[in-house]
Design a protein around this motif. Structure first.
Motif, PDB file in Angstrom:
ATOM      1  N   VAL A  23      -0.979   1.672  13.212  1.00  0.00           N
ATOM      2  CA  VAL A  23      -2.591   1.448  14.077  1.00  0.00           C
ATOM      3  C   VAL A  23      -3.454   1.409  13.109  1.00  0.00           C
ATOM      4  CG1 VAL A  23      -4.274   4.134  14.318  1.00  0.00           C
ATOM      5  CG2 VAL A  23      -1.786   4.126  15.087  1.00  0.00           C
ATOM      6  N   MET A  24      -3.319   1.526  11.818  1.00  0.00           N
ATOM      7  CA  MET A  24      -4.573   0.300  11.335  1.00  0.00           C
ATOM      8  C   MET A  24      -4.245  -0.682  11.240  1.00  0.00           C
ATOM      9  SD  MET A  24      -4.037  -1.757   8.295  1.00  0.00           S
ATOM     10  CE  MET A  24      -3.392  -1.688   7.256  1.00  0.00           C
ATOM     11  N   GLN A  25      -3.550  -1.750  11.761  1.00  0.00           N
ATOM     12  CA  GLN A  25      -3.495  -3.403  12.293  1.00  0.00           C
ATOM     13  C   GLN A  25      -4.154  -2.984  13.274  1.00  0.00           C
ATOM     14  OE1 GLN A  25       0.103  -3.832  11.613  1.00  0.00           O
ATOM     15  NE2 GLN A  25       0.265  -5.388   9.545  1.00  0.00           N
ATOM     16  N   LEU A  36     -11.511   1.379   6.353  1.00  0.00           N
ATOM     17  CA  LEU A  36     -11.669   0.064   5.842  1.00  0.00           C
ATOM     18  C   LEU A  36     -10.083  -0.462   5.153  1.00  0.00           C
ATOM     19  CD1 LEU A  36     -13.974   2.279   3.315  1.00  0.00           C
ATOM     20  CD2 LEU A  36     -14.832   0.943   5.416  1.00  0.00           C
ATOM     21  N   ALA A  37      -9.076   0.420   5.273  1.00  0.00           N
ATOM     22  CA  ALA A  37      -8.101  -0.775   4.890  1.00  0.00           C
ATOM     23  C   ALA A  37      -8.009  -1.048   3.891  1.00  0.00           C
ATOM     24  CB  ALA A  37      -7.362  -0.612   6.102  1.00  0.00           C
ATOM     25  N   VAL A  38      -8.628  -0.347   2.863  1.00  0.00           N
ATOM     26  CA  VAL A  38      -8.261  -1.372   1.274  1.00  0.00           C
ATOM     27  C   VAL A  38      -7.824  -1.948   1.106  1.00  0.00           C
ATOM     28  CG1 VAL A  38      -9.624  -1.412  -0.963  1.00  0.00           C
ATOM     29  CG2 VAL A  38     -10.813  -0.781   0.963  1.00  0.00           C
ATOM     30  N   CYS A  39      -6.162  -1.626   0.945  1.00  0.00           N
ATOM     31  CA  CYS A  39      -5.581  -2.258   0.287  1.00  0.00           C
ATOM     32  C   CYS A  39      -4.440  -2.597   1.370  1.00  0.00           C
ATOM     33  CB  CYS A  39      -4.704  -0.874  -0.479  1.00  0.00           C
ATOM     34  SG  CYS A  39      -3.696   0.207   0.959  1.00  0.00           S
ATOM     35  N   GLY A  40      -5.053  -2.331   2.598  1.00  0.00           N
ATOM     36  CA  GLY A  40      -4.327  -3.578   3.534  1.00  0.00           C
ATOM     37  C   GLY A  40      -2.616  -3.378   4.310  1.00  0.00           C
ATOM     38  N   GLY A  41      -2.748  -1.951   3.844  1.00  0.00           N
ATOM     39  CA  GLY A  41      -2.088  -0.956   4.499  1.00  0.00           C
ATOM     40  C   GLY A  41      -0.257  -0.999   3.176  1.00  0.00           C
ATOM     41  N   GLU A  42      -0.870  -0.796   2.316  1.00  0.00           N
ATOM     42  CA  GLU A  42       0.231  -0.612   1.025  1.00  0.00           C
ATOM     43  C   GLU A  42       0.457   0.200   0.373  1.00  0.00           C
ATOM     44  OE1 GLU A  42       2.224  -3.572  -0.384  1.00  0.00           O
ATOM     45  OE2 GLU A  42       1.434  -4.881   1.272  1.00  0.00           O
ATOM     46  N   MET A  43      -0.249   1.257   1.313  1.00  0.00           N
ATOM     47  CA  MET A  43      -0.038   2.865   1.053  1.00  0.00           C
ATOM     48  C   MET A  43      -1.418   3.065  -0.716  1.00  0.00           C
ATOM     49  SD  MET A  43       2.114   5.682   2.468  1.00  0.00           S
ATOM     50  CE  MET A  43       4.069   4.640   1.553  1.00  0.00           C
ATOM     51  N   ALA A  44      -1.891   2.519  -0.920  1.00  0.00           N
ATOM     52  CA  ALA A  44      -2.683   2.404  -2.240  1.00  0.00           C
ATOM     53  C   ALA A  44      -3.942   3.059  -2.422  1.00  0.00           C
ATOM     54  CB  ALA A  44      -3.074   0.946  -2.989  1.00  0.00           C
ATOM     55  N   CYS A  45      -4.527   3.006  -0.923  1.00  0.00           N
ATOM     56  CA  CYS A  45      -6.423   3.553  -0.973  1.00  0.00           C
ATOM     57  C   CYS A  45      -6.685   4.602  -0.416  1.00  0.00           C
ATOM     58  CB  CYS A  45      -6.527   1.582  -0.479  1.00  0.00           C
ATOM     59  SG  CYS A  45      -6.274   1.776   1.704  1.00  0.00           S
ATOM     60  N   ALA A  46      -6.215   4.946   0.529  1.00  0.00           N
ATOM     61  CA  ALA A  46      -6.034   5.922   1.671  1.00  0.00           C
ATOM     62  C   ALA A  46      -7.503   6.199   2.451  1.00  0.00           C
ATOM     63  CB  ALA A  46      -6.225   7.368   1.044  1.00  0.00           C
ATOM     64  N   THR A  47      -7.797   4.711   2.440  1.00  0.00           N
ATOM     65  CA  THR A  47      -9.205   4.644   3.567  1.00  0.00           C
ATOM     66  C   THR A  47      -8.678   3.754   4.443  1.00  0.00           C
ATOM     67  OG1 THR A  47      -9.611   2.561   2.569  1.00  0.00           O
ATOM     68  CG2 THR A  47     -10.101   3.442   1.211  1.00  0.00           C
ATOM     69  N   CYS A  48      -7.654   4.425   5.185  1.00  0.00           N
ATOM     70  CA  CYS A  48      -7.060   3.907   7.125  1.00  0.00           C
ATOM     71  C   CYS A  48      -7.054   5.964   6.941  1.00  0.00           C
ATOM     72  CB  CYS A  48      -6.169   3.733   7.186  1.00  0.00           C
ATOM     73  SG  CYS A  48      -4.450   3.846   5.758  1.00  0.00           S
ATOM     74  N   HIS A  49      -7.818   6.347   6.654  1.00  0.00           N
ATOM     75  CA  HIS A  49      -6.918   8.225   7.086  1.00  0.00           C
ATOM     76  C   HIS A  49      -7.846   8.386   8.836  1.00  0.00           C
ATOM     77  CE1 HIS A  49      -8.163  12.234   6.717  1.00  0.00           C
ATOM     78  NE2 HIS A  49      -7.023  12.372   7.154  1.00  0.00           N
ATOM     79  N   ARG A  83      -3.242  11.514   9.516  1.00  0.00           N
ATOM     80  CA  ARG A  83      -1.960  11.051   8.872  1.00  0.00           C
ATOM     81  C   ARG A  83      -2.854   9.673   8.508  1.00  0.00           C
ATOM     82  NH1 ARG A  83       3.101  11.782  10.451  1.00  0.00           N
ATOM     83  NH2 ARG A  83       3.731   9.948   8.898  1.00  0.00           N
ATOM     84  N   LEU A  84      -2.268   8.513   6.933  1.00  0.00           N
ATOM     85  CA  LEU A  84      -2.543   7.145   7.369  1.00  0.00           C
ATOM     86  C   LEU A  84      -2.084   6.438   8.509  1.00  0.00           C
ATOM     87  CD1 LEU A  84      -1.433   7.129   3.113  1.00  0.00           C
ATOM     88  CD2 LEU A  84      -4.026   7.607   4.427  1.00  0.00           C
ATOM     89  N   SER A  85      -2.939   5.936   8.680  1.00  0.00           N
ATOM     90  CA  SER A  85      -2.953   5.156   9.882  1.00  0.00           C
ATOM     91  C   SER A  85      -1.768   3.179   9.659  1.00  0.00           C
ATOM     92  CB  SER A  85      -4.498   4.508  11.135  1.00  0.00           C
ATOM     93  OG  SER A  85      -4.941   3.704  10.178  1.00  0.00           O
ATOM     94  N   CYS A  86      -1.994   3.147   8.489  1.00  0.00           N
ATOM     95  CA  CYS A  86      -1.144   2.329   8.408  1.00  0.00           C
ATOM     96  C   CYS A  86       0.381   2.893   8.047  1.00  0.00           C
ATOM     97  CB  CYS A  86      -1.080   1.412   6.723  1.00  0.00           C
ATOM     98  SG  CYS A  86      -1.004   2.798   5.651  1.00  0.00           S
ATOM     99  N   GLN A  87       0.111   3.768   8.228  1.00  0.00           N
ATOM    100  CA  GLN A  87       2.343   4.363   8.763  1.00  0.00           C
ATOM    101  C   GLN A  87       2.424   4.756   9.681  1.00  0.00           C
ATOM    102  OE1 GLN A  87       3.856   3.711   5.276  1.00  0.00           O
ATOM    103  NE2 GLN A  87       1.862   2.495   4.989  1.00  0.00           N
TER     104      GLN A  87
HETATM  105  S1  FES Z   1      -4.066   0.872   3.908  1.00  0.00           S
HETATM  106 FE1  FES Z   1      -4.655   1.494   1.692  1.00  0.00          FE
HETATM  107  S2  FES Z   1      -3.540   3.696   2.653  1.00  0.00           S
HETATM  108 FE2  FES Z   1      -3.131   2.505   4.115  1.00  0.00          FE
END
Ligand code: FES
Length: 106
Positions: A23-25, A36-49, A83-87
């Motif tokens: 969903v983030m992508q 924002l997805a600062v980490c690009g989906g690496e589950m290290a930022c929590a900016t894709c809430h 949820r984190l949208s990258c997941q």
């Molecule tokens: S994009 Fe960084 S935790 Fe989801």
């Protein structure tokens, strides 16, 4: 192609999602700047809430330990449907998912 609805400030945007994309992508590829997805989906930022509001909820993966940890760092209030949208991967099983974008990401 599965569809995901992003709910923001009172309006919905329905987006096509290639099978297997998160969903983030989908959001970032379509100019949804609130994710924002600062980490690009690496589950290290929590900016894709996001908050999962409707759709095939049973088809979503459960929250894993890493996601649980990162949800402790979200900027907007965490809710039971956070949820984190990258997941959240879009597949035919998750077609019709509706998520509300968190009002703040940092
Ligand atoms: S994009 Fe960084 S935790 Fe989801």
């Amino acid at each position: 192609m599965p569809k995901v609805t992003l709910r923001r400030a009172g309006f919905d945007t329905v987006l096509d999602a290639a099978e297997g994309t998160s969903v983030m992508q989908v959001a970032t590829a379509n100019g949804v700047h609130e994710i924002l997805a600062v980490c690009g989906g690496e589950m290290a930022c929590a900016t894709c809430h996001v908050y999962v509001e409707d759709g095939p909820l049973d088809a979503l993966p459960p929250i894993g330990d890493e996601e649980e940890d990162m949800l402790g760092f979200v900027a907007a209030p965490r809710e039971s449907n956070s949820r984190l949208s990258c997941q959240l991967l879009m597949t035919s099983a998750t077609d019709g998912l509706v998520v509300r974008v968190a009002p703040r990401q940092e």
